[in-house]
Scaffold this active site. Structure first.
Site, PDB file in Angstrom:
ATOM      1  N   LEU B  70      36.601  30.136  43.337  1.00  0.00           N
ATOM      2  CA  LEU B  70      37.665  29.128  43.359  1.00  0.00           C
ATOM      3  C   LEU B  70      37.243  27.903  42.526  1.00  0.00           C
ATOM      4  CD1 LEU B  70      39.551  28.167  46.631  1.00  0.00           C
ATOM      5  CD2 LEU B  70      39.514  26.766  44.590  1.00  0.00           C
ATOM      6  N   GLU B  72      38.688  26.149  38.888  1.00  0.00           N
ATOM      7  CA  GLU B  72      39.515  26.206  37.677  1.00  0.00           C
ATOM      8  C   GLU B  72      38.691  25.962  36.418  1.00  0.00           C
ATOM      9  OE1 GLU B  72      40.443  24.692  40.427  1.00  0.00           O
ATOM     10  OE2 GLU B  72      42.228  25.836  41.001  1.00  0.00           O
ATOM     11  N   GLN B  94      46.889  28.640  39.794  1.00  0.00           N
ATOM     12  CA  GLN B  94      47.963  28.826  40.777  1.00  0.00           C
ATOM     13  C   GLN B  94      49.068  27.762  40.702  1.00  0.00           C
ATOM     14  OE1 GLN B  94      46.059  29.395  44.587  1.00  0.00           O
ATOM     15  NE2 GLN B  94      45.643  31.547  44.143  1.00  0.00           N
ATOM     16  N   PRO B 101      40.884  19.961  37.364  1.00  0.00           N
ATOM     17  CA  PRO B 101      39.428  20.182  37.267  1.00  0.00           C
ATOM     18  C   PRO B 101      39.032  20.911  35.984  1.00  0.00           C
ATOM     19  CG  PRO B 101      40.241  20.820  39.426  1.00  0.00           C
ATOM     20  CD  PRO B 101      41.455  20.555  38.578  1.00  0.00           C
ATOM     21  N   HIS B 141      51.396  20.644  44.433  1.00  0.00           N
ATOM     22  CA  HIS B 141      51.929  21.986  44.230  1.00  0.00           C
ATOM     23  C   HIS B 141      53.256  21.971  43.474  1.00  0.00           C
ATOM     24  CE1 HIS B 141      48.992  22.733  47.361  1.00  0.00           C
ATOM     25  NE2 HIS B 141      49.203  24.033  47.304  1.00  0.00           N
TER      26      HIS B 141
END
Lengths: 392, 336
Positions: B70, B72, B94, B101, B141
Site C-alpha cells: 500500500l 502509491e 484507487q 504521496p 475520495h
C-alpha cells in the site's frame, strides 16, 4: 569530536584490506589484472573529478561534486556487475561509470550544462559500456525505487540480469528508500542497493540523520539481507556486492550493502565543510584513504611499481584532458532544444511556443498572434521527437 | 478532429458501462501485448475496489496482475523502473486524492525521464486515476485535482466521459509511448451505459470531441460533467455546442478555438476548484486568441475554492446542469 559520527562508533564491518595495506581476510578471487583495473579506476575518477573542480573554479561548470575518499564504494560495487546488468547511479558515483569506461567527454559536456540531444549529436556513443547506465539522478532516493522496478521487470521476465543502485546516508531518510526496499523484498527483486555512507549529508552528521545503530540494519525491517563493509576497502566492497549480485541472479532476492566511508572533500563546490568539520576528523580519515591502501598492497604483491603507476596516471590525465577538449568543442545547445523530448507528438502549445521562442531569438515580437493561427513565420515543422507533429 | 477514429462493425457491440469498458480494454490489451502488466493494490483476486480488473488475475496470473504494497509512491516508482525496461505498465491508483504521496516520482522520474535522457529512455506507462465526487464518499475520495498534473510537461492527461470513449481512450493510452494519466469519472462508472464495439479500437488522445454542435455558445467540459452539460444544453433557450475536451494536457486548442470563434460565447464547466483550475487556462487562451469574436465574457461554472466538503453538502459544491444553465443564461443575456 569523534571520528565516527554514527551513534555506534564502530569498525564492526567486513574488511579485507587494512588501512596500512595489509590483508586481514581472504582477498577476492580476481586476477592481478582486475585488481590493477580497480586501482586504475580510482585514479581515473580522482583525476577526472579534480579536473571538474578546476573547470568549475574557472566558471566552465556551474557545480561539481567530487567523491574523493569514497571512490572504492562505487568502483568496488560496480566491478561486481556483469555485462547487460543495469546501474541507476546518483551523483557521487563517477567511479562506477569510469570503471565501465563510460565516455568521459559526454560526462564533461553534461556537467557543462549541455542538453542531452546536443551531446548525442556531437559526441555520439561509439562504444557503449557493457553495463547499462541510466542518466545520473540528481533528485535523491528516487533512483532506488526505479531500480527496484527495473529488477522486478527482470524477475517477471525470468532474465538473470541484476540492477544496482546507490544512495547516500542522508537519503536513507527519504520515503523512496524504504518504499524501494519494501517492494524489493516483497517481489524478491534482483536489486542490490548500495548505501554510500560518507558520514555527512552536507552539514548534517550521521548521528542526527538516524537513531539506527547502522544504516545496514534498515534492511532488516524490509526483509532484505544486508551487510556493512569498510567502504574504503575496494576488495571488501567488491566481495560483498558480488555475493549479493550472485544471490540476486540466482533468484534469491535483493541485497543491501552499507559502505562506511568518508567524504574527504566538500559536498559540492557550493559547500564550505570547514564550518562543520574539524581537522582531527579529516586526518583520521586521510589515513584510511582507499587509494593508498590498495596501492601499498599492489606494490607489495608486485602488481604495481613506480613506472606502472606513473603510466596509469599519465594515461588518465591524457584521457581526461582529451575528454575536456572534445567537450569544449560541443557548441552551446540551440535554445529550441529545451522543447525536445517531452512527448512523442508535437502539441499546438509546443508548436506555438517554439515559434514564440524563435521569434524572440530573431528579434521579432512573439506576441502578435491574436487568432491562434501562429506567428507570421510558418516554419514550425521542426521536431526532434520521434513522431513529431503527428496527428495534426 | 476525429470523432470515431475506428470502430468494430455494429453487429459486434455489447452493452457496457465505464467499469466494464475498462475491464474489457485491459483484458484486450493484455492479450494483445504481453508487456502489459497491471500494478496496484487490490487489483488482484478481488478485481480492484471498483472491480475494474475482475477476472484478470485469474486469466493472467500474479506476475501480470500485480497486487502491491500500500504505497502509491512505491507503485509509481517501481512502475517507472519497469517501464524504463520496456514493460507497458498500467497502474491503478484507487482515488485521485491518494495520488499525492506519488508526487515525488511523478515530478522527478515519470514526467522527466524521456526528456532528461534526451529521448533515450521512454516511459510508456498509464495511470488509471478514478476521480470525481457525488458518490457520498469520505475525505480525499472525491476530488478533482487535475490542475496539479496538467501543469507538468512530459505527461498526457486524458479523461474519457462515456463507455465508448473509455475503451478507445484507454487502449490508445496503453499503446502510447508517453506516460498517460487516464482520469476515470467514477461517479459515472455504472450510470452511463451504451453499446460498445467488442472489437478493439483506439480513439485519438490528441483531439477533443464535439458532443453536440451548436451556434450560440460553446460549453467546454469533460468527464463527469459531460452528462450535466447535455442536460443544461437541452434546457436553455440557446443553441449550445458541447466540446468534451477528452485530453486535458496537451489541450486540443485548435478545436477549442474553432468552436468558440464560431459561437462567440463560452462557458467552462468543471468539477475542480475554480482558481487555477483548467478553466483558468481555457479562459486565458480565449482571451488571447479569440477576444475579437466574443460577444460576452467567458464564465466558469466550477466547484468552489474549498476542500471537498463532507458528503451531506457535496451536492452544493458540485457543479451540475443547473449551475451550467445559470452560466449559459447569464452569458447569453450579456450585452457589451
Amino acid at each position: 569530536m569523534s571520528q565516527w559520527t554514527e551513534r555506534r562508533p564502530s569498525e564492526d564491518f567486513y574488511r579485507v584490506l587494512s588501512p596500512d595495506g595489509s590483508i586481514e581476510g581472504e582477498p577476492p578471487d580476481i586476477s592481478a589484472e582486475e585488481m590493477v583495473d580497480l586501482y586504475r579506476s580510482i585514479v581515473r575518477t580522482r583525476i577526472f573529478e579534480d579536473k571538474a573542480l578546476s573547470l568549475q573554479r574557472r566558471g566552465e561548470l556551474s557545480i561539481a561534486a567530487r567523491s574523493r575518499g569514497e571512490e572504492a564504494v562505487a568502483i568496488g560495487s560496480a566491478a561486481a556487475l556483469e555485462p547487460d546488468d543495469w546501474c541507476f547511479p546518483s551523483y557521487r558515483q563517477t567511479g562506477a561509470l569510469a570503471h565501465w569506461e563510460a565516455p568521459m567527454d559526454r560526462a564533461v559536456a553534461g556537467l557543462m550544462g549541455t542538453e542531452p540531444e546536443t551531446i548525442d549529436e556531437h559526441l555520439p556513443v561509439e562504444d557503449p559500456p557493457e553495463v547499462n547506465f541510466t542518466p545520473t539522478y540528481v533528485p535523491l532516493a528516487v533512483n532506488v525505487t526505479n531500480a527496484v522496478g527495473s529488477a522486478m521487470a527482470d524477475r517477471f521476465n525470468d532474465r538473470d540480469t541484476v540492477t544496482l543502485s546507490y544512495i547516500g546516508d542522508g537519503s536513507t531518510s527519504q520515503g523512496d528508500f524504504h518504499e524501494a526496499l519494501n517492494f524489493a523484498g516483497v517481489y524478491d527483486a534482483p536489486a542490490v542497493t548500495v548505501i554510500q555512507n560518507n558520514q555527512w549529508a552536507i552539514s548534517v552528521p550521521a548521528h542526527q540523520q538516524t537513531a539506527s545503530e547502522t544504516y545496514a540494519q534498515k534492511g532488516e525491517a524490509h526483509g532484505v539481507p544486508h551487510e556493512r563493509v569498510d567502504g574504503n576497502d575496494v576488495f571488501a566492497v567488491y566481495e560483498k556486492t558480488r555475493e549479493a549480485t550472485e544471490r540476486a541472479r540466482a533468484g534469491e532476492g535483493p541485497g543491501l550493502i552499507e559502505c562506511v566511508t568518508y567524504r574527504m572533500v566538500e559536498h559540492n563546490t557550493a559547500d564550505e565543510p570547514s564550518v562543520y568539520r574539524n581537522e582531527e576528523e579529516q586526518e583520521y580519515w586521510a589515513e584510511r584513504d582507499p587509494l593508498d591502501r590498495l596501492e601499498t598492497y599492489l606494490r607489495e604483491e608486485g602488481h604495481l611499481n613506480e613506472e606502472t603507476i606513473e603510466g596509469i596516471e599519465e594515461e588518465a590525465s591524457e584521457d581526461v584532458n582529451g575528454a575536456v577538449r572534445r567537450a569544449r568543442e560541443v557548441p552551446t545547445s540551440d535554445p529550441e532544444r529545451m522543447f525536445d523530448h517531452h512527448l512523442h507528438t508535437q502539441s499546438w502549445t509546443e508548436r506555438h511556443q517554439r515559434g514564440e521562442l524563435r521569434a524572440e531569438l530573431e528579434g521579432r515580437n512573439p506576441f502578435t498572434d491574436f487568432d491562434g493561427t501562429g506567428l507570421a513565420e510558418k516554419d514550425s515543422s521542426r521536431t526532434d521527437g520521434i513522431d513529431g507533429g503527428e496527428g495534426r | 478532429m476525429s470523432r470515431t477514429d475506428a470502430a468494430g462493425s455494429p453487429e459486434s457491440t455489447s452493452e457496457m458501462n465505464i467499469v466494464t469498458a475498462v475491464k474489457e480494454t485491459l483484458g484486450q490489451e493484455m492479450r494483445r501485448d504481453e508487456r502489459v502488466r497491471l500494478l496496484g493494490y487490490d487489483v488482484g483476486p478481488i478485481g480492484g475496489v471498483y472491480r475494474a480488473t475482475e477476472g484478470l488475475h485469474e486469466e493472467f496470473g500474479p506476475e501480470r496482475v500485480i497486487d502491491t504494497p500500500l504505497s502509491e509512491n512505491g507503485i509509481l516508482g517501481t512502475a517507472v523502473g519497469m517501464a524504463m525496461r520496456g514493460e507497458r505498465v498500467v497502474v491503478e491508483i484507487q482515488f485521485m486524492g491518494f495520488f499525492y504521496p506519488a508526487f515525488g516520482q511523478f515530478m522527478y522520474t515519470l514526467t522527466k525521464m524521456y526528456e532528461r535522457s534526451g529521448g533515450q529512455l521512454e516511459v510508456p506507462l498509464t495511470i488509471r486515476l478514478p476521480y470525481s465526487g457525488g458518490i457520498k464518499a469520505s475525505e480525499y475520495h472525491s476530488e478533482s485535482t487535475e490542475t496539479y498534473l496538467a501543469h507538468t510537461p512530459g505527461v498526457r492527461v486524458v479523461c474519457p466521459s462515456t463507455p465508448y470513449e473509455t475503451k478507445g481512450v484507454l487502449a490508445a493510452s496503453i499503446r502510447d509511448p508517453d506516460p498517460v494519466i487516464v482520469m476515470e469519472p467514477k461517479s459515472q462508472y455504472r450510470s452511463a451505459r451504451e453499446p460498445v464495439p467488442e472489437e478493439e479500437y483506439t480513439l485519438s488522445i490528441d483531439d477533443a470531441r464535439i458532443v453536440r454542435e451548436g451556434s450560440d455558445l460553446t460549453l467546454l467540459t469533460w468527464g463527469a460533467m459531460v452528462p450535466h452539460a447535455g442536460t443544461a444544453a437541452e434546457r436553455v433557450d440557446a443553441d449550445v455546442e458541447i466540446v468534451d475536451l477528452r485530453t486535458l494536457s496537451p489541450l486540443d486548442i485548435e478545436t477549442i478555438l474553432e468552436s468558440v470563434r464560431k459561437t462567440g460565447r463560452c462557458v467552462i464547466l468543471h468539477e475542480a476548484r475554480r482558481t487555477l483550475g483548467l478553466g483558468a487556462e481555457l479562459s486565458a487562451l480565449l482571451n488571447e486568441y479569440a477576444l475579437d469574436r466574443l460577444h460576452a465574457p467567458v464564465k466558469r461554472a466550477t466547484g468552489y475554492d474549498v476542500h471537498m466538503p463532507g458528503h451531506t453538502i457535496e451536492e452544493q459544491y458540485l457543479p451540475d446542469a443547473e449551475r451550467a444553465q445559470y452560466a449559459i443564461e447569464a452569458v447569453m443575456n450579456y450585452e457589451f
